[in-house]
Design an enzyme around this catalytic site. Structure first.
Site, short mmCIF file in Angstrom:
data_model
loop_
_atom_site.label_atom_id
_atom_site.label_comp_id
_atom_site.label_asym_id
_atom_site.label_seq_id
_atom_site.Cartn_x
_atom_site.Cartn_y
_atom_site.Cartn_z
N HIS A 1 0.85 -1.21 0.00
CA HIS A 1 0.00 0.00 0.00
C HIS A 1 0.88 1.24 0.00
O HIS A 1 1.35 1.70 1.04
CB HIS A 1 -0.95 0.00 1.20
CG HIS A 1 -2.01 1.05 1.07
ND1 HIS A 1 -3.34 0.76 0.89
CD2 HIS A 1 -1.93 2.40 1.02
CE1 HIS A 1 -4.04 1.87 0.77
NE2 HIS A 1 -3.19 2.90 0.86
N ASP B 1 -5.63 3.57 -9.14
CA ASP B 1 -6.70 3.91 -8.19
C ASP B 1 -7.50 5.10 -8.67
O ASP B 1 -6.97 6.08 -9.21
CB ASP B 1 -6.16 4.10 -6.77
CG ASP B 1 -5.38 5.37 -6.57
OD1 ASP B 1 -4.57 5.71 -7.47
OD2 ASP B 1 -5.57 6.04 -5.54
N HIS C 1 -9.39 1.30 -0.96
CA HIS C 1 -9.33 1.78 0.42
C HIS C 1 -10.74 1.65 0.99
O HIS C 1 -11.73 1.93 0.30
CB HIS C 1 -8.99 3.27 0.47
CG HIS C 1 -7.62 3.67 0.05
ND1 HIS C 1 -7.09 3.43 -1.17
CD2 HIS C 1 -6.66 4.36 0.74
CE1 HIS C 1 -5.86 3.94 -1.23
NE2 HIS C 1 -5.58 4.50 -0.08
N GLU D 1 -10.86 3.57 6.41
CA GLU D 1 -9.68 4.32 6.87
C GLU D 1 -10.12 5.41 7.86
O GLU D 1 -9.54 5.54 8.93
CB GLU D 1 -8.97 4.95 5.65
CG GLU D 1 -7.76 5.81 6.02
CD GLU D 1 -7.08 6.43 4.81
OE1 GLU D 1 -7.66 6.42 3.71
OE2 GLU D 1 -5.94 6.94 4.98
N1 ADE Z 1 -4.35 8.94 -1.52
C1 ADE Z 1 -3.10 8.97 -1.05
N2 ADE Z 1 -3.06 8.56 0.21
C2 ADE Z 1 -4.32 8.26 0.56
C3 ADE Z 1 -4.93 7.78 1.73
N3 ADE Z 1 -4.23 7.54 2.85
N4 ADE Z 1 -6.26 7.59 1.74
C4 ADE Z 1 -6.97 7.85 0.65
N5 ADE Z 1 -6.47 8.30 -0.48
C5 ADE Z 1 -5.14 8.50 -0.54
ZN ZN Z 2 -3.61 4.90 0.57
#
Ligand code: ADE
Ligand code: ZN
Length: 363
Positions: free
Chosen positions: A43, A165, A224, A227
């Protein structure tokens, strides 16, 4: 700081990071063990991986795009107050990547960093729609990725895979364009489709058609989710997007049934502790849910997310987990194994990495 892009909202800067990361005082034997441990990084965002020096070089190459051109100001620029602030800074740095040569500059720096941390294989998230908005044609981007990947292998002995992404802020249409690039150009090393950016107010489920098209064409699904929000979006990532791994996924810790699902289906979470602290996704590392995830038997791999922006590297992540959560050599080696098993790399490379890890087994 250089003058900001007038079309962009102001980004506050701070003399002192509000989410300072504790120092990592680890025993020299543990530092040596982690340094020698062969690892994968699953990641990692291309733009967020750039070192401060690389970003300064790009900021000077493309002045006037709202990114500081002096070291002190850049450090302050990278002190994030919260997750939306981080995303705005990230968007601006992304705008510095204007040409294929810029992409190669990033990849050269990244591969050197990875090799220095004994990383054998990395999956790098690239956001083609944002790169095109910054001025790179899809043809130039695809060629730069092919050339940069060959350079990483030749010069640094590091194998790279690509995850393309979609930025959630660009909606389902942006995701369709991401898939158009991934399938239309499919540069060597293409392994997956991802989804980054904001989660609040953006449902994973809305991206299901784009993910379906990518998966039907053989790409792996690695969005993702969870988060900055709770388990609901992780469920969506699994059920609607067919997630085979989940970026972060720390919100899963609040739902025992979800933890069971992840464990029984072997869906690996790409956990990035320092990132979570620096973007204020968690209030402190002591409160990070990693121990809950591990205790539930969820497969976990450690990663850095945006190491240049978060002032970290993969060895530091391993050492932090040793220091904070008491993970010893055997547990850290297991995390490295989990990463190798969850990687979308060639099987012979996976076997090589697993063999190397076994040979390093702690006494
Ligand atoms: N793009 C880059 N880092 C990210 C993250 N931690 N969460 C979502 N999008 C991202
Ligand atoms: Zn990320």
């Amino acid at each position: 700081m250089s003058s900001p892009d007038p079309a962009s909202p102001a980004v506050p800067t701070h003399a002192v990071p509000t989410h300072a990361v504790p120092a990592v005082p680890a025993a020299p034997e543990m530092v040596a063990f982690v340094a020698a441990l062969p690892k994968v990084e699953l990641h990692l965002h291309l733009v967020g991986s750039a070192s401060l020096d690389t970003v300064l070089a790009l900021a000077r190459r493309h002045a006037g795009r709202g990114v500081p051109t002096e070291l002190g100001a850049l450090r302050e620029f990278y002190a994030f107050t919260d997750f939306p602030h981080f995303l705005e800074v990230y968007r601006r740095v992304n705008l510095l990547v204007n040409t294929g040569a810029d992409v190669i500059t990033l990849l050269g720096g990244l591969a050197a960093e990875l090799a220095a941390r004994t990383v054998r294989y990395a999956e790098v998230q690239v956001t083609p729609v944002r790169n095109r908005m910054a001025g790179i044609s899809y043809d130039d981007l695809a060629q730069a990725l092919v050339d940069g990947r060959a350079l990483a292998r030749r010069r640094h002995g590091v194998e790279l895979g690509w995850v393309f992404d979609a930025d959630a802020a660009l909606g389902p249409d942006g995701a369709e364009q991401t898939v158009d690039f991934a399938l239309g150009h499919r540069p060597e090393g293409t392994v997956g489709i991802g989804l980054g950016g904001a989660e609040v107010g953006v449902r994973r489920a809305d991206f299901a058609p784009a993910f379906r098209r990518a998966r039907d064409a053989g790409l792996h699904s690695v969005p993702h989710a969870g988060e900055t929000v709770g388990p609901g979006e992780v469920w969506s990532a699994i059920t609607e997007l067919g997630a085979e791994r989940v970026g972060h996924g720390i919100g899963s810790a609040a739902d025992p049934r979800l933890l069971e699902e992840l464990a029984s289906r072997g869906i690996t979470l790409e956990v990035c502790p320092t990132s979570n602290l620096r973007t204020a996704a968690v209030a402190s590392l002591a409160e990070h849910p990693l121990p809950t995830l591990l205790a539930a038997g969820v497969p976990v791999t450690l990663a850095t997310d945006d190491p240049g922006m978060f002032h970290t590297d993969l060895n530091t992540e391993y050492l932090r987990c040793h220091q904070l959560f008491g993970l010893g050599r055997a547990e850290l080696a297991d995390i490295a194994r989990t990463g190798a098993c969850a990687a979308f790399c060639a099987d012979d490379l996976r076997t090589r990495i697993l063999t190397e890890i076994d040979q390093l087994q702690p006494a």
